[in-house]
Design a protein around this motif. Sequence first.
Motif: not given
Length: 223
Positions: A12-14, A30-32, A35-37, A104-106, A125-128, A152-154, A175-177, A179-184
Amino acid sequence: MNIAIDGPAGAGKSTVAQKVAGQLEYVYIDTGAMYRALAWGVSHEQLPISDESAVSALLKNNKIGLVRQAGRQRVFWNDIDVTDQIRSTEVSQYASIVASYGPVREQMLVLQRQLAEQGNVVMDGRDIGTHVLPDAEVKIFLTASSRERAERRWKELREKGTETDLAELEKEIEERDRRDTQREVAPLRQAEDAVLVDTTGMSIEQVVDHILQICERTGESAK
Ligand code: CDP
Ligand code: CDP
């Protein structure tokens, strides 16, 4: 005051961030969508998503724009309006892949800090709270059960005329969560000084009120 709202997909962030920004007359970022763009650009240019340096160069050589038009945020890749196209399942998955690339993140970090320079922003976002605005006065970590987030998405997709499979949607979100929590680099996690808000079973209005109360308390204690 700056407000950072982080959390997993569909929390529900955005929706909430936009309403909080509207109430406080702050700027919503909206930082997401950024990344989407970029993910849309990769697909548009038919670049291999696994080519980190090509993806990073693509970001360097193109412009992402977040523009307010008629009270709504529109997202641009150069002069192409990609607002609707960046919400597809393919772009969502691609977004979390390009978001795992350090270079990319930099670049995103620099762009996002520039956008927040004037202050009084609500950024989601994820890292704000952990990286982009570590000094934000209010930090919220918004979450909900993965089933509720998928529901909610459905519902949102159904209202737009797209029927999807709920179990499939939940799998994609998880799957996305993962990837987002496990990235370095700058993984999704709650900042130590963030307030955890579990929105399972809460309406949008309840969440917005709760966050506005937290902002009010923070404003009072700063006086
Ligand atoms: O930005 P994020 O992915 O965290 O979530 P969102 O796009 O703001 O919200 C996903 C969907 O959940 C939207 O359709 C919202 O209207 C809905 N929502 C809800 O039903 N109840 C809440 N408490 C928050 C959001
Ligand atoms: O709306 P939803 O929560 O589904 O996703 P989003 O906020 O639009 O973000 C799309 C993707 O961009 C996420 O899955 C993350 O991989 C990435 N992202 C990120 O890594 N850091 C951010 N500050 C924002 C988004």
